[in-house]
Design a protein around this motif. Structure first.
Motif, PDB file in Angstrom:
ATOM      1  N   LYS A 114       0.806  -1.228   0.000  1.00 38.97           N
ATOM      2  CA  LYS A 114       0.000   0.000   0.000  1.00 38.97           C
ATOM      3  C   LYS A 114       0.838   1.276   0.000  1.00 38.97           C
ATOM      4  O   LYS A 114       0.509   2.228  -0.697  1.00 38.97           O
ATOM      5  CB  LYS A 114      -0.945   0.024   1.211  1.00 38.97           C
ATOM      6  CG  LYS A 114      -2.208  -0.733   0.991  1.00 38.97           C
ATOM      7  CD  LYS A 114      -3.176  -0.477   2.123  1.00 38.97           C
ATOM      8  CE  LYS A 114      -4.503  -1.125   1.761  1.00 38.97           C
ATOM      9  NZ  LYS A 114      -5.513  -0.892   2.749  1.00 38.97           N
ATOM     10  N   ASN A 115       1.894   1.313   0.793  1.00 42.02           N
ATOM     11  CA  ASN A 115       2.689   2.550   0.848  1.00 42.02           C
ATOM     12  C   ASN A 115       3.337   2.860  -0.505  1.00 42.02           C
ATOM     13  O   ASN A 115       3.444   4.015  -0.898  1.00 42.02           O
ATOM     14  CB  ASN A 115       3.735   2.491   1.964  1.00 42.02           C
ATOM     15  CG  ASN A 115       4.736   1.365   1.803  1.00 42.02           C
ATOM     16  OD1 ASN A 115       4.447   0.318   1.222  1.00 42.02           O
ATOM     17  ND2 ASN A 115       5.919   1.550   2.335  1.00 42.02           N
ATOM     18  N   ILE A 116       3.726   1.831  -1.222  1.00 48.79           N
ATOM     19  CA  ILE A 116       4.312   2.041  -2.544  1.00 48.79           C
ATOM     20  C   ILE A 116       3.223   2.392  -3.553  1.00 48.79           C
ATOM     21  O   ILE A 116       3.432   3.223  -4.439  1.00 48.79           O
ATOM     22  CB  ILE A 116       5.145   0.822  -2.983  1.00 48.79           C
ATOM     23  CG1 ILE A 116       6.340   0.648  -2.030  1.00 48.79           C
ATOM     24  CG2 ILE A 116       5.617   0.968  -4.423  1.00 48.79           C
ATOM     25  CD1 ILE A 116       7.157  -0.591  -2.238  1.00 48.79           C
ATOM     26  N   LEU A 117       2.040   1.801  -3.406  1.00 43.61           N
ATOM     27  CA  LEU A 117       0.907   2.158  -4.267  1.00 43.61           C
ATOM     28  C   LEU A 117       0.597   3.641  -4.156  1.00 43.61           C
ATOM     29  O   LEU A 117       0.363   4.318  -5.157  1.00 43.61           O
ATOM     30  CB  LEU A 117      -0.346   1.362  -3.870  1.00 43.61           C
ATOM     31  CG  LEU A 117      -0.431  -0.075  -4.325  1.00 43.61           C
ATOM     32  CD1 LEU A 117      -1.652  -0.748  -3.712  1.00 43.61           C
ATOM     33  CD2 LEU A 117      -0.470  -0.166  -5.829  1.00 43.61           C
ATOM     34  N   SER A 118       0.616   4.144  -2.933  1.00 43.10           N
ATOM     35  CA  SER A 118       0.353   5.555  -2.693  1.00 43.10           C
ATOM     36  C   SER A 118       1.404   6.423  -3.384  1.00 43.10           C
ATOM     37  O   SER A 118       1.089   7.439  -3.990  1.00 43.10           O
ATOM     38  CB  SER A 118       0.338   5.822  -1.185  1.00 43.10           C
ATOM     39  OG  SER A 118       0.289   7.185  -0.915  1.00 43.10           O
ATOM     40  N   SER A 119       2.643   6.005  -3.302  1.00 45.89           N
ATOM     41  CA  SER A 119       3.727   6.734  -3.938  1.00 45.89           C
ATOM     42  C   SER A 119       3.566   6.725  -5.459  1.00 45.89           C
ATOM     43  O   SER A 119       3.781   7.746  -6.123  1.00 45.89           O
ATOM     44  CB  SER A 119       5.070   6.118  -3.536  1.00 45.89           C
ATOM     45  OG  SER A 119       6.134   6.877  -4.023  1.00 45.89           O
ATOM     46  N   LEU A 120       3.199   5.584  -6.018  1.00 43.70           N
ATOM     47  CA  LEU A 120       2.959   5.502  -7.461  1.00 43.70           C
ATOM     48  C   LEU A 120       1.845   6.451  -7.882  1.00 43.70           C
ATOM     49  O   LEU A 120       1.951   7.137  -8.899  1.00 43.70           O
ATOM     50  CB  LEU A 120       2.588   4.068  -7.864  1.00 43.70           C
ATOM     51  CG  LEU A 120       3.716   3.055  -7.907  1.00 43.70           C
ATOM     52  CD1 LEU A 120       3.150   1.650  -8.106  1.00 43.70           C
ATOM     53  CD2 LEU A 120       4.715   3.389  -9.000  1.00 43.70           C
ATOM     54  N   ALA A 121       0.771   6.482  -7.092  1.00 43.31           N
ATOM     55  CA  ALA A 121      -0.362   7.358  -7.407  1.00 43.31           C
ATOM     56  C   ALA A 121       0.080   8.823  -7.419  1.00 43.31           C
ATOM     57  O   ALA A 121      -0.327   9.591  -8.297  1.00 43.31           O
ATOM     58  CB  ALA A 121      -1.494   7.143  -6.412  1.00 43.31           C
TER      59      ALA A 121
ATOM     60  N   VAL B  93      14.055   7.921  -9.846  1.00 40.92           N
ATOM     61  CA  VAL B  93      12.812   7.140  -9.735  1.00 40.92           C
ATOM     62  C   VAL B  93      12.744   6.485  -8.354  1.00 40.92           C
ATOM     63  O   VAL B  93      11.712   6.547  -7.673  1.00 40.92           O
ATOM     64  CB  VAL B  93      12.722   6.071 -10.847  1.00 40.92           C
ATOM     65  CG1 VAL B  93      11.609   5.064 -10.561  1.00 40.92           C
ATOM     66  CG2 VAL B  93      12.502   6.729 -12.204  1.00 40.92           C
ATOM     67  N   ILE B  94      13.839   5.888  -7.928  1.00 42.86           N
ATOM     68  CA  ILE B  94      13.860   5.225  -6.618  1.00 42.86           C
ATOM     69  C   ILE B  94      13.664   6.246  -5.501  1.00 42.86           C
ATOM     70  O   ILE B  94      12.871   6.020  -4.582  1.00 42.86           O
ATOM     71  CB  ILE B  94      15.175   4.434  -6.421  1.00 42.86           C
ATOM     72  CG1 ILE B  94      15.262   3.293  -7.441  1.00 42.86           C
ATOM     73  CG2 ILE B  94      15.269   3.884  -4.992  1.00 42.86           C
ATOM     74  CD1 ILE B  94      16.626   2.645  -7.530  1.00 42.86           C
ATOM     75  N   GLU B  95      14.370   7.376  -5.577  1.00 38.89           N
ATOM     76  CA  GLU B  95      14.204   8.422  -4.560  1.00 38.89           C
ATOM     77  C   GLU B  95      12.756   8.871  -4.460  1.00 38.89           C
ATOM     78  O   GLU B  95      12.220   9.009  -3.360  1.00 38.89           O
ATOM     79  CB  GLU B  95      15.086   9.626  -4.880  1.00 38.89           C
ATOM     80  CG  GLU B  95      16.494   9.516  -4.403  1.00 38.89           C
ATOM     81  CD  GLU B  95      17.250  10.820  -4.571  1.00 38.89           C
ATOM     82  OE1 GLU B  95      16.984  11.567  -5.537  1.00 38.89           O
ATOM     83  OE2 GLU B  95      18.108  11.089  -3.715  1.00 38.89           O
ATOM     84  N   ASN B  96      12.121   9.123  -5.593  1.00 37.49           N
ATOM     85  CA  ASN B  96      10.723   9.566  -5.590  1.00 37.49           C
ATOM     86  C   ASN B  96       9.806   8.514  -4.984  1.00 37.49           C
ATOM     87  O   ASN B  96       8.909   8.843  -4.204  1.00 37.49           O
ATOM     88  CB  ASN B  96      10.260   9.913  -7.007  1.00 37.49           C
ATOM     89  CG  ASN B  96      10.891  11.187  -7.524  1.00 37.49           C
ATOM     90  OD1 ASN B  96      11.375  12.014  -6.765  1.00 37.49           O
ATOM     91  ND2 ASN B  96      10.910  11.335  -8.837  1.00 37.49           N
ATOM     92  N   LEU B  97      10.023   7.269  -5.331  1.00 34.94           N
ATOM     93  CA  LEU B  97       9.185   6.196  -4.787  1.00 34.94           C
ATOM     94  C   LEU B  97       9.340   6.057  -3.273  1.00 34.94           C
ATOM     95  O   LEU B  97       8.344   5.968  -2.553  1.00 34.94           O
ATOM     96  CB  LEU B  97       9.521   4.859  -5.452  1.00 34.94           C
ATOM     97  CG  LEU B  97       8.881   4.601  -6.792  1.00 34.94           C
ATOM     98  CD1 LEU B  97       9.516   3.393  -7.462  1.00 34.94           C
ATOM     99  CD2 LEU B  97       7.382   4.396  -6.644  1.00 34.94           C
TER     100      LEU B  97
ATOM    101  N   GLN C 164      10.491   8.227  -1.068  1.00 30.86           N
ATOM    102  CA  GLN C 164      10.003   9.401  -0.345  1.00 30.86           C
ATOM    103  C   GLN C 164       8.488   9.367  -0.228  1.00 30.86           C
ATOM    104  O   GLN C 164       7.938   9.596   0.843  1.00 30.86           O
ATOM    105  CB  GLN C 164      10.462  10.690  -1.028  1.00 30.86           C
ATOM    106  CG  GLN C 164      11.925  10.974  -0.825  1.00 30.86           C
ATOM    107  CD  GLN C 164      12.421  12.163  -1.645  1.00 30.86           C
ATOM    108  OE1 GLN C 164      11.688  12.785  -2.389  1.00 30.86           O
ATOM    109  NE2 GLN C 164      13.709  12.454  -1.504  1.00 30.86           N
ATOM    110  N   GLY C 165       7.826   9.064  -1.337  1.00 32.33           N
ATOM    111  CA  GLY C 165       6.367   9.006  -1.334  1.00 32.33           C
ATOM    112  C   GLY C 165       5.815   7.848  -0.536  1.00 32.33           C
ATOM    113  O   GLY C 165       4.691   7.888  -0.061  1.00 32.33           O
TER     114      GLY C 165
END
Length: 162
Positions: free
Chosen positions: A9-16, A87-91, A93-94
Motif C-alpha cells: 500500500k505505501n508504494i501504491l500511494s507513492s505511485l499514485a 525514480v527510486i528516490e521519488n518512490l 520518499q512518497g
C-alpha cells in the motif's frame, strides 16, 4: 490486473502521487516473476515501464534491518544511473521509506561524496559499471547481502566490454 495485486500500500500511494495507476504490459509480466525471486530478461522499447518493472520488486523485498546494500543496479551511462536513482528516490520518499537511502555512484563525480553515501548504509546502489567495479575492488562496496543485481540496458553494457 492492477498494482494492488502485487505491491504494498505505501508504494501504491507513492505511485499514485507520481501519476502511475495502471501497470504497463511489461510490468504485468515482469513484476510477479521477479517477486517470486526468478531471473528474467526484459526486452522492451523505451518508455514501456521497464525501470518500475524491476524497481518495484526490489523495494518490496528490501529488509529494513539489513543495513547493507541488498540490490545493485548497473547502468551503461551516468545519465541512466541518474534517472533510475531519481525514480527510486521519488518512490521511497512518497512511500515513507527513508531508510532505503539509495546511493548513486558514477564516474566523473566526487568519489569522496559517494563514499560518504555508502557509509549511510544504502539498501540500493545505482551506478555506472566502472565506478561500481572500482568501489568493489577497493572493498568500499560490500556485496555480501546483495540478492538482486540488475543490468539495465545489458546490451549496451556488453558492447562496452568489446
Amino acid at each position: 490486473m492492477s498494482f494492488s495485486d502485487f505491491i504494498q500500500k505505501n508504494i501504491l500511494s507513492s505511485l499514485a502521487k507520481m501519476g502511475v495507476v495502471q501497470p504497463t504490459p511489461v510490468q504485468e509480466q515482469a513484476i510477479p516473476v521477479l517477486l517470486e525471486g526468478k531471473d528474467i530478461v526484459m526486452v522492451a522499447n523505451t518508455g514501456t515501464g521497464k525501470t518500475l518493472a524491476y524497481v518495484l520488486p526490489i523495494l518490496a523485498k528490501l529488509q529494513e534491518d539489513i543495513k547493507k546494500p541488498q540490490a545493485i543496479i548497473v547502468t551503461p551511462t551516468h545519465e541512466l544511473a541518474l534517472q533510475v536513482h531519481k525514480v527510486i528516490e521519488n518512490l521511497v520518499q512518497g512511500a515513507g521509506m527513508p531508510w532505503v537511502e539509495p546511493a548513486l555512484v558514477i564516474g566523473g563525480a566526487s568519489k569522496k561524496r559517494q563514499l560518504e553515501q555508502l557509509k549511510q548504509k544504502p539498501r540500493i546502489v545505482v551506478g555506472s559499471l566502472g565506478r561500481l567495479l572500482d568501489l568493489h575492488d577497493e572493498k568500499k562496496l560490500t556485496t555480501h547481502f546483495v540478492k538482486t543485481i540488475v543490468f539495465d540496458e545489458a546490451d549496451r553494457l556488453v558492447s562496452m566490454a568489446d
